[in-house]
Design a protein around this motif. Structure first.
Motif, mmCIF file in Angstrom:
data_model
loop_
_atom_site.group_PDB
_atom_site.id
_atom_site.type_symbol
_atom_site.label_atom_id
_atom_site.label_comp_id
_atom_site.label_asym_id
_atom_site.label_seq_id
_atom_site.Cartn_x
_atom_site.Cartn_y
_atom_site.Cartn_z
ATOM 1 N N LEU A 480 53.951 45.601 43.704
ATOM 2 C CA LEU A 480 54.359 46.224 42.455
ATOM 3 C C LEU A 480 55.565 45.478 41.880
ATOM 4 C CD1 LEU A 480 54.286 49.988 43.565
ATOM 5 C CD2 LEU A 480 52.390 48.633 42.650
ATOM 6 N N ASP A 481 55.789 45.612 40.574
ATOM 7 C CA ASP A 481 56.985 45.015 39.986
ATOM 8 C C ASP A 481 58.160 45.988 40.086
ATOM 9 O OD1 ASP A 481 56.748 46.891 37.950
ATOM 10 O OD2 ASP A 481 56.086 45.467 36.427
ATOM 11 N N GLU A 482 59.274 45.633 39.475
ATOM 12 C CA GLU A 482 60.488 46.434 39.615
ATOM 13 C C GLU A 482 60.341 47.836 39.028
ATOM 14 O OE1 GLU A 482 60.226 43.488 38.283
ATOM 15 O OE2 GLU A 482 61.216 42.177 39.748
ATOM 16 N N GLN A 483 59.470 48.001 38.051
ATOM 17 C CA GLN A 483 59.256 49.321 37.447
ATOM 18 C C GLN A 483 58.112 50.096 38.103
ATOM 19 O OE1 GLN A 483 59.689 46.482 35.213
ATOM 20 N NE2 GLN A 483 61.851 47.096 35.380
ATOM 21 N N GLY A 484 57.481 49.513 39.111
ATOM 22 C CA GLY A 484 56.411 50.205 39.805
ATOM 23 C C GLY A 484 55.023 49.931 39.295
ATOM 24 N N TYR A 485 54.877 48.995 38.327
ATOM 25 C CA TYR A 485 53.554 48.629 37.826
ATOM 26 C C TYR A 485 52.910 47.605 38.762
ATOM 27 C CZ TYR A 485 54.762 50.953 33.447
ATOM 28 O OH TYR A 485 55.117 51.895 32.514
ATOM 29 N N VAL A 486 51.580 47.528 38.751
ATOM 30 C CA VAL A 486 50.842 46.682 39.686
ATOM 31 C C VAL A 486 50.850 45.226 39.209
ATOM 32 C CG1 VAL A 486 48.622 46.280 40.809
ATOM 33 C CG2 VAL A 486 49.342 48.623 40.303
ATOM 34 N N ARG A 487 51.278 44.337 40.090
ATOM 35 C CA ARG A 487 51.241 42.899 39.791
ATOM 36 C C ARG A 487 49.806 42.386 39.954
ATOM 37 N NH1 ARG A 487 56.319 40.491 39.679
ATOM 38 N NH2 ARG A 487 58.029 41.660 40.663
ATOM 39 N N VAL A 512 40.796 44.182 45.097
ATOM 40 C CA VAL A 512 41.403 45.307 44.378
ATOM 41 C C VAL A 512 41.971 44.769 43.069
ATOM 42 C CG1 VAL A 512 43.159 47.109 44.390
ATOM 43 C CG2 VAL A 512 41.935 46.546 46.500
ATOM 44 N N PHE A 513 41.508 45.321 41.950
ATOM 45 C CA PHE A 513 41.898 44.845 40.630
ATOM 46 C C PHE A 513 42.644 45.962 39.893
ATOM 47 C CE2 PHE A 513 38.073 42.844 42.149
ATOM 48 C CZ PHE A 513 38.312 41.487 41.935
ATOM 49 N N ALA A 514 43.503 45.592 38.970
ATOM 50 C CA ALA A 514 44.251 46.580 38.188
ATOM 51 C C ALA A 514 44.059 46.289 36.707
ATOM 52 C CB ALA A 514 45.722 46.555 38.552
ATOM 53 N N VAL A 515 43.842 47.346 35.911
ATOM 54 C CA VAL A 515 43.577 47.203 34.479
ATOM 55 C C VAL A 515 44.289 48.305 33.705
ATOM 56 C CG1 VAL A 515 41.332 46.089 34.803
ATOM 57 C CG2 VAL A 515 41.450 48.580 34.666
ATOM 58 N N GLY A 516 44.556 48.030 32.430
ATOM 59 C CA GLY A 516 45.139 49.042 31.558
ATOM 60 C C GLY A 516 46.622 49.245 31.780
ATOM 61 N N ASP A 517 47.107 50.428 31.434
ATOM 62 C CA ASP A 517 48.538 50.705 31.428
ATOM 63 C C ASP A 517 49.193 50.571 32.791
ATOM 64 O OD1 ASP A 517 48.152 51.220 28.789
ATOM 65 O OD2 ASP A 517 48.667 53.349 28.855
ATOM 66 N N VAL A 518 48.449 50.702 33.881
ATOM 67 C CA VAL A 518 49.033 50.643 35.217
ATOM 68 C C VAL A 518 49.385 49.209 35.620
ATOM 69 C CG1 VAL A 518 46.921 50.298 36.577
ATOM 70 C CG2 VAL A 518 48.792 51.690 37.509
ATOM 71 N N ARG A 519 48.872 48.233 34.888
ATOM 72 C CA ARG A 519 49.056 46.836 35.259
ATOM 73 C C ARG A 519 50.341 46.272 34.679
ATOM 74 N NH1 ARG A 519 48.038 41.759 33.562
ATOM 75 N NH2 ARG A 519 47.335 42.458 31.496
ATOM 76 N N SER A 520 51.089 45.559 35.481
ATOM 77 C CA SER A 520 52.330 44.931 35.030
ATOM 78 C C SER A 520 52.039 43.927 33.923
ATOM 79 C CB SER A 520 53.006 44.214 36.205
ATOM 80 O OG SER A 520 54.197 43.576 35.791
ATOM 81 N N GLY A 521 52.764 44.056 32.808
ATOM 82 C CA GLY A 521 52.608 43.129 31.699
ATOM 83 C C GLY A 521 51.482 43.451 30.751
ATOM 84 N N SER A 522 50.810 44.581 30.938
ATOM 85 C CA SER A 522 49.684 44.904 30.056
ATOM 86 C C SER A 522 50.179 45.301 28.665
ATOM 87 C CB SER A 522 48.851 46.046 30.637
ATOM 88 O OG SER A 522 49.602 47.254 30.644
#
Length: 553
Positions: A480-487, A512-522
């Motif tokens: 996760l990044d510093e704000q808790g979003y998924v890298r 495991v993939f991350a999409v949308g608002d939960v993803r860091s930098g989205s």
């Protein structure tokens, strides 16, 4: 639902269409009084009236029976709940004897896949009819106090899942006490959910309510290992479900409350490609759910992803509420983010009764003739202001900076600045709340450059002040990044197992993939979330190929 209803333009089939459908269904003779569809029960046939007439009736056989509409020759029955497996909210009773064509839903879906134009006719009519049911006195009745958190929970669940319902307020509706007495329910036993046939659910959980009225298409979690489990049913998750299922993957979608995510609560999305007049988040969700299920995706709600574990060759998602585990070769994390809470004294005293984090038709009922305050400077706050102006006595918007256009789309800024009923408090913050017994009376606002404080009358407070990612359930398995979003992708900062670089949307955990608002930098927009959901499925295929499970598409 006769020829004067909003769906009328789409509800009648011509002779050629009926003839084409005839090979997929069965003709049945009808007699006066025959019940083709019974309120409160699930059924799996689409009925087309060939001759005679069929009445749509709410509360059939009770003292509250009400005629909703009449269908004649060429008309087809039902609404979108037929496609998603929900029970009917009205009964279909033969008024004049004749003949109907009965098509099982699987046969109907097979036919419309061959004739998309007819499928569009049926879907548009179904969506219009659901809107009619939501706007009419139809469906279940929720009886409870506006100051009860459980009443609020049930209403929110019904609204998020587009369940037709009527709310009867213990404080203001004079019929409430009479209704409870007839059902032998004391005021202290509320909230209750009541069907027209007299069935009563005493303060049911969301899962218990879903079992009775939908929306989950999956009663039991799959025992076999599936290709992909998608945690989260917002735009990103639903897009992944549509593309995954349409390309032949075994897809399971889990959502804690109901499909749609934050976008599903939006009263109107005006900048989404292809909808120049705008579209509500709820309608967009309805269309996506039908589309995903048409291709074979299984959607379970409420079903909360509470833990992710790595096991021998696959991933296991533990599901809360259903006490089960879904095993999958790949996982798409689409759990989004929730709005942050204000750091002000006494906030907890008013949450669930006067402080809200969404502005939907549920909250609009509370706003009638009352002043409201909206906090936040992004699109969600702007959409809330525009929507609430139709219901509240007054709307005040509080933002921490001076430029309304800094974080808000221009079309929303223009609407707010043109409307003299909106009072914007710039460079300001909420510093206090006042009221008693969970009833908010005023909001104290401080103008930060001067320190001046003002008390604003407010019966309700709507908060849209940034988001916090829903990643607690990942348990440290992914970076996760510093704000808790998924890298994801290059942001992971190193190779995944096997020494290869992670794919663009892949996390530090392979598969495991991350999409949308939960993803860091989205980019926090519906269109980008949909794009990421679609892109993730291409990466899922690549991962399955690495595992030796070659997939088409």
């Amino acid at each position: 639902m006769d020829s004067t209803d909003a769906a009328g333009a789409y509800s009648r089939l011509n002779r050629d269409q009926i003839e084409a459908l005839s090979g997929y269904g069965e003709r049945r003779r009808t007699r006066e009084g025959d019940v083709l569809v019974r309120e409160g029960q699930r059924h799996r046939d689409l009925f087309v009236v060939l001759s005679g007439a069929v009445a749509m009736v709410e509360g059939s056989g009770t003292g509250e029976e009400r005629l909703v509409g009449v269908h004649g020759p060429g008309w087809f029955l039902d609404e979108v709940g037929l496609l998603t497996g929900r029970p009917s909210f009205v009964s279909a009773v033969v008024r004049e004897p004749g003949e109907v064509l009965a098509l099982p839903v699987p046969a109907l879906l097979d036919f419309v896949a061959r004739d998309p134009r007819l499928g569009d006719v049926i879907l548009r009519a179904f969506l219009c009819r659901r809107e009619q049911l939501l706007g009419a006195v139809a469906g279940i009745r929720i009886v409870g106090s506006r100051f009860s958190p459980d009443t609020r929970r049930l209403r929110e669940f019904a609204a998020r899942n587009r369940i037709p319902h009527t709310w009867i307020d213990l404080e203001e509706d004079e019929t409430a006490e009479r209704l409870l007495r007839r059902m032998r329910v004391g005021p202290g036993q509320t909230p209750v959910v009541i069907w027209r046939d007299g069935r009563v659910l005493h303060n049911p959980t969301n899962a218990e309510l879903a079992q009775r009225v939908g929306p989950g298409a999956v009663d039991e979690l799959p025992g076999a290992i599936v290709d992909v489990v998608i945690a989260g049913g917002g735009p990103a998750g639903l897009a992944a479900a549509v593309y995954g299922a349409s390309e032949g993957l075994d897809v399971v979608v889990l959502d804690a409350v109901g499909a749609g995510g934050q976008a599903g609560t939006s009263p109107r999305i005006e900048n989404y490609l292809g909808f120049p007049a705008g579209i509500s988040g709820a309608e967009l969700t309805d269309r996506a759910v039908v589309q995903a299920e048409k291709f074979g995706a299984a959607i379970a709600a409420p079903a909360t992803a509470v833990a992710l574990e790595r096991r021998d060759g696959y991933h296991a998602v533990r599901v809360g509420g259903r006490e089960g585990v879904v095993r999958a070769r790949t996982v798409v994390v689409a759990t989004g983010a929730r709005y942050r809470r204000l750091d002000v004294p006494r906030l907890a005293d008013f949450e669930g009764t006067s402080v809200y984090y969404a502005a939907t038709v549920v909250e609009a009922r509370f706003c009638a003739r009352r002043p409201v305050v909206v906090v936040g400077g992004g699109n969600s706050a702007g959409q809330a202001v525009v929507f609430l102006l139709q219901h509240a006595a007054s709307v005040r918007l509080v933002i921490r900076h001076a430029d309304l256009g800094r974080d808000m789309s221009r079309y929303l800024v223009d609407q707010i600045e043109r409307d003299g009923r909106v009072e914007v408090h710039r460079d300001s913050k909420v510093c206090g709340l006042a009221g008693a017994d969970g009833r908010l009376e005023s909001v104290e606002v401080e103008h930060e450059p001067t320190g001046e404080r003002r008390s604003l009358d407010a019966g309700l407070l709507f908060v849209f002040v940034g988001a916090q990612p829903c990643t607690d359930w990942l348990g440290g398995l992914v970076a996760l990044d510093e704000q808790g979003y998924v890298r994801t992708g290059p942001a992971v900062g190193g190779p995944v197992a096997g020494g290869r670089p992670p794919d663009l949307l892949e996390t530090s955990e392979p598969g495991v993939f991350a999409v949308g608002d939960v993803r860091s930098g989205s980019i926090k927009r519906v269109a980008s979330a949909v794009g990421e959901g679609a892109m993730a499925i291409r990466l899922v295929h690549q991962h399955l190929a690495r595992l030796g499970r070659l997939s088409e598409g």
